[in-house]
Write a protein that holds these residues in place. Structure first.
Motif, PDB file in Angstrom:
ATOM      1  N   HIS A 149      18.124   1.840 -19.324  1.00 38.40           N
ATOM      2  CA  HIS A 149      18.051   1.677 -20.781  1.00 38.40           C
ATOM      3  C   HIS A 149      18.484   0.272 -21.190  1.00 38.40           C
ATOM      4  CE1 HIS A 149      18.290   2.516 -25.038  1.00 38.40           C
ATOM      5  NE2 HIS A 149      19.594   2.278 -25.061  1.00 38.40           N
ATOM      6  N   ILE A 150      19.550  -0.219 -20.619  1.00 34.42           N
ATOM      7  CA  ILE A 150      20.037  -1.560 -20.950  1.00 34.42           C
ATOM      8  C   ILE A 150      19.048  -2.625 -20.471  1.00 34.42           C
ATOM      9  CG2 ILE A 150      21.846  -3.250 -20.407  1.00 34.42           C
ATOM     10  CD1 ILE A 150      23.825  -0.876 -20.450  1.00 34.42           C
ATOM     11  N   ARG A 178      21.427  -0.552 -25.561  1.00 36.99           N
ATOM     12  CA  ARG A 178      22.874  -0.753 -25.485  1.00 36.99           C
ATOM     13  C   ARG A 178      23.529   0.499 -24.896  1.00 36.99           C
ATOM     14  NH1 ARG A 178      25.072  -4.844 -28.784  1.00 36.99           N
ATOM     15  NH2 ARG A 178      27.002  -3.610 -28.956  1.00 36.99           N
ATOM     16  N   LEU A 179      24.675   0.301 -24.279  1.00 40.33           N
ATOM     17  CA  LEU A 179      25.348   1.406 -23.610  1.00 40.33           C
ATOM     18  C   LEU A 179      25.724   2.511 -24.582  1.00 40.33           C
ATOM     19  CD1 LEU A 179      26.579   2.623 -21.050  1.00 40.33           C
ATOM     20  CD2 LEU A 179      28.707   1.416 -21.602  1.00 40.33           C
ATOM     21  N   ALA A 213      28.631  -4.390 -22.864  1.00 37.86           N
ATOM     22  CA  ALA A 213      29.164  -3.217 -22.170  1.00 37.86           C
ATOM     23  C   ALA A 213      28.168  -2.748 -21.114  1.00 37.86           C
ATOM     24  CB  ALA A 213      29.444  -2.102 -23.162  1.00 37.86           C
ATOM     25  N   GLU A 214      28.661  -2.525 -19.922  1.00 35.11           N
ATOM     26  CA  GLU A 214      27.809  -2.184 -18.781  1.00 35.11           C
ATOM     27  C   GLU A 214      27.950  -0.708 -18.411  1.00 35.11           C
ATOM     28  OE1 GLU A 214      25.625  -4.097 -17.145  1.00 35.11           O
ATOM     29  OE2 GLU A 214      25.992  -5.756 -18.533  1.00 35.11           O
ATOM     30  N   PRO A 215      26.954  -0.149 -17.718  1.00 31.12           N
ATOM     31  CA  PRO A 215      26.995   1.276 -17.348  1.00 31.12           C
ATOM     32  C   PRO A 215      28.205   1.659 -16.507  1.00 31.12           C
ATOM     33  CG  PRO A 215      24.782   0.404 -17.070  1.00 31.12           C
ATOM     34  CD  PRO A 215      25.665  -0.768 -17.356  1.00 31.12           C
ATOM     35  N   GLU A 216      28.746   0.704 -15.744  1.00 29.50           N
ATOM     36  CA  GLU A 216      29.914   1.010 -14.912  1.00 29.50           C
ATOM     37  C   GLU A 216      31.119   1.440 -15.743  1.00 29.50           C
ATOM     38  OE1 GLU A 216      26.931  -0.701 -12.637  1.00 29.50           O
ATOM     39  OE2 GLU A 216      27.845  -1.559 -14.460  1.00 29.50           O
ATOM     40  N   LEU A 217      31.058   1.195 -17.060  1.00 28.03           N
ATOM     41  CA  LEU A 217      32.121   1.663 -17.940  1.00 28.03           C
ATOM     42  C   LEU A 217      32.278   3.180 -17.837  1.00 28.03           C
ATOM     43  CD1 LEU A 217      34.135   0.883 -20.256  1.00 28.03           C
ATOM     44  CD2 LEU A 217      32.287   1.448 -21.850  1.00 28.03           C
TER      45      LEU A 217
END
Length: 336
Positions: free
Chosen positions: A275-276, A281-282, A315-319
């Protein structure tokens, strides 16, 4: 309560479904719910016929193939426009087209659709018939048990008797009436009393139809209890605020279900990355996941970490992984 043998439960998707909810059940929410409950029937937010016919169809109607089975809910009151919108929805690949006859918001009333249509059962019948004649996929209706002063058991019986003359096979009933004035949409989901028995009685009156009950179903025992009387249960806010209930109920039904919350989060990391990479956006994805660890160790950290960080630029998916805490703690936090 006594558990019903899973042998009595069919594998048809409408046995368990997630209600269409404005601002909540978008494509990202549905992808998340699909990971939890692989067989459940998912619904879009309500989309008006005007938006479908004249708007950005890919933005409004696009969905991931993984979401199947998924139904499109339409709002409208003109049979020809509903038929056209239904054809467009079927062309996008939706498995069902549903007509909203339950939303009580002022905006919906101004458009002469939603719950106010309960006062015009003949028009609802004609709308459903036009939709059904225009598509090959099933056409269904979602309604209330009544509206304003029209709230008797006899009114509901007569309303359903009329709308099924359209030839539809499935009726979904929110077991509360709607007040068109005096209550907000939120209050209309909480204040009018629930009468689940009236929905059960509809099944006895129409054994040949698929009757699905919605409204106030918040736990596994309640859902299974309803399935002794009707063909399906539709969960609303309970599935959004405590989404793991979808996995638990799927397992009770003998259906496939997510193995762990941790596995779901890991799958959503990959989805959020796609998606990003496509310009999103996350927070578009993560906002639907805040309730995943409801009632579990680490739930407060999960919600707080996501809430404070998912809206930040970059903000990244690893969040999502960070929000579960250190790897050593994840097995405890994600346990079924």
């Amino acid at each position: 309560m006594k558990r019903v043998s899973i042998d009595v439960f069919p594998t048809r998707p409408e046995t368990l479904s997630v209600a269409p909810m404005m601002d909540w059940t978008d494509r990202h929410c549905r992808y998340f719910h699909r990971l939890l409950a692989p067989r459940a029937l998912l619904y879009t937010e309500m989309v008006t016929t005007g938006a479908v016919i004249h708007g950005d169809r890919e933005r409004l109607l696009g969905f991931d193939p993984a979401e199947h089975p998924v139904a499109l809910q339409l709002g409208g009151s003109d049979p020809e426009e509903l038929a056209q919108a239904a054809r467009i929805g079927a062309g996008f690949g939706y498995d069902e087209i549903n007509l909203n006859v339950g939303c009580p918001s002022d905006r919906v009333q101004k458009g002469r659709f939603g719950a106010c249509l309960m006062k015009e059962p003949g028009l609802v019948r004609d709308c459903l018939a036009a939709m059904r004649d225009s598509v090959e996929v099933p056409v269904t209706v979602k309604t209330r048990i009544g509206v304003d002063e029209l709230d008797s058991e006899a009114f509901l019986r007569e309303f359903v008797d009329t709308v099924v003359e359209s030839g539809i096979d499935t009726v979904i009933v929110h077991a509360r009436k709607a007040w068109l004035s005096g209550l907000s949409p939120k209050e209309n989901r909480e204040i009018p009393p629930l009468f689940h028995d009236r929905v059960h009685a509809l099944k006895a009156r129409h054994p040949e139809r698929t009757i699905v009950v919605n409204g106030g179903i918040t736990d596994i025992d309640a859902a299974l209890g309803h399935l002794e009387h009707v063909d399906g249960v539709m969960l609303g806010r309970a599935a959004y605020q405590n989404p793991w209930i979808l996995a638990e109920l799927s397992r009770e039904l003998g259906w496939p279900a997510a193995e762990s919350r941790e596995a779901v989060v890991e799958a959503m990391v990959d989805y959020a990355r796609r998606h990003i990479d496509a310009g999103g956006r996350l927070n578009h994805v993560a906002r639907h996941m805040l309730g995943l660890f409801h009632g579990q160790p680490g739930a407060r950290h999960w919600r707080r970490h996501l809430s404070q960080n998912m809206h930040l630029d970059g903000a990244e998916p690893e969040l999502l992984l960070e929000a579960m805490g250190p790897p050593a703690d994840r097995g405890r936090a994600a346990a079924v």
